[in-house]
Write an enzyme that holds these catalytic residues in place. Structure first.
Site, PDB file in Angstrom:
ATOM      1  N   ASP A  29       0.687  -1.273  -0.025  1.00 20.67           N
ATOM      2  CA  ASP A  29      -0.064   0.010   0.224  1.00 20.67           C
ATOM      3  C   ASP A  29       0.849   1.341  -0.070  1.00 20.67           C
ATOM      4  OD1 ASP A  29      -2.057  -1.721  -0.098  1.00 20.67           O
ATOM      5  OD2 ASP A  29      -2.865  -1.246   2.181  1.00 20.67           O
ATOM      6  N   LYS A 134      -6.521  -4.880  -3.126  1.00 21.47           N
ATOM      7  CA  LYS A 134      -7.253  -5.556  -2.086  1.00 21.47           C
ATOM      8  C   LYS A 134      -8.266  -4.674  -1.543  1.00 21.47           C
ATOM      9  CE  LYS A 134      -3.579  -4.184   1.293  1.00 21.47           C
ATOM     10  NZ  LYS A 134      -4.345  -3.601   2.065  1.00 21.47           N
ATOM     11  N   CYS A 167      -2.362  -2.479   7.640  1.00 29.50           N
ATOM     12  CA  CYS A 167      -2.181  -3.287   6.664  1.00 29.50           C
ATOM     13  C   CYS A 167      -0.949  -4.155   6.560  1.00 29.50           C
ATOM     14  CB  CYS A 167      -2.440  -2.582   5.452  1.00 29.50           C
ATOM     15  SG  CYS A 167      -4.077  -1.961   5.077  1.00 29.50           S
TER      16      CYS A 167
HETATM   17  C1  C5J Z   1      -3.320   0.700   5.552  1.00 28.77           C
HETATM   18  C2  C5J Z   1      -5.197   2.086   6.385  1.00 28.77           C
HETATM   19  N1  C5J Z   1      -2.555   0.454   4.310  1.00 28.77           N
HETATM   20  N2  C5J Z   1      -4.156   2.236   7.424  1.00 28.77           N
HETATM   21  N3  C5J Z   1      -4.410   1.179   5.384  1.00 28.77           N
HETATM   22  O1  C5J Z   1      -2.872   0.452   6.517  1.00 28.77           O
HETATM   23  O2  C5J Z   1      -6.072   2.252   6.481  1.00 28.77           O
END
Ligand code: C5J
Length: 225
Positions: A29, A134, A167
């Protein structure tokens, strides 16, 4: 050195051993909306510099990994433009003024195809690298990551990306339950909240490495042939 030779990295709670043939670098991400000034993360009041410090070590690691021709997988958190994969509970959680799917500073927030959903240019995927879209926090939920790993005989993951406690942590736990070994690189993962970052790493490596291992990219790079 062949790709089946064992590489051993100094890590906590003990050294992590992998072979390049059965290991992938999983970059989670690293998206514009989470990392860039003016994106969704900053709009929510977060300090994006806490995440941006991970860019340089990720770049360094990716350059070496790619030069060796080893496997790279990227993930992006986001939803279909029709929001069909967005649970109503996720949409309303947090009571934030701007919600997933609403117009944001870089297009519709966390919607696939929008500018903010894309990966930052510094770490942009190259041709041949897998990209997993995802809908959840974990990279295995509602994706074909497990099938791809099985088909490519990937048994271990070097995990980087954001955020450490959300994540990254969720994905490492999902991977652990599916029988994969994960090494998380502390300088290549980040959180908007320093205490959450530390706690997130601790949760992975405590109790004899209950979900995986933690190390630093310098240690990994030093171990590579
Ligand atoms: C991730 C989030 N990528 N914190 N997303 O950690 O919402």
């Amino acid at each position: 050195m062949t790709t089946t030779d064992i590489i051993t990295v100094e890590a906590e709670p003990y050294s992590f051993a992998f072979s390049a043939a059965t290991c992938a670098l999983l970059v989670i991400d690293m998206q514009r909306d989470f990392l860039e000034p003016g994106g969704f993360g900053e709009m929510l009041g977060n300090d994006v510099s806490a995440l941006r410090r991970t860019i340089e070590p990720n770049q360094r690691l990716l350059a070496v990994w790619r030069a060796k021709g080893w496997q790279v997988i990227h993930t992006r958190e986001g939803h279909r433009p029709d929001l069909g994969c967005l649970p109503p509970a996720k949409k309303i959680r947090g009571r934030a003024p701007a919600k997933i799917g609403d117009p944001g500073p870089m297009g519709r927030i966390l919607v696939r195809g929008e500018a903010g959903h894309d990966i930052i240019p510094e770490l942009y995927p190259q041709a041949g690298e897998v990209i997993i879209d995802k809908p959840g926090k974990g990279a295995f939920y509602a994706t074909d990551l497990h099938a791809i790993m099985q088909n490519r005989n990937i048994q271990q993951l070097i995990v980087t990306g954001v955020t450490t406690e959300v994540c990254v942590n969720t994905t490492v736990r999902e991977a652990n339950d599916r029988g994969y070994d994960c090494l998380v690189l502390q300088d290549c993962v980040g959180s908007y909240f320093p205490d959450m970052h530390e706690a997130g790493l601790k949760m992975i490596k405590e109790q004899g490495g209950i979900f995986g291992w933690v190390s630093h990219s310098d240690r990994l790079l030093a171990a590579l042939p």
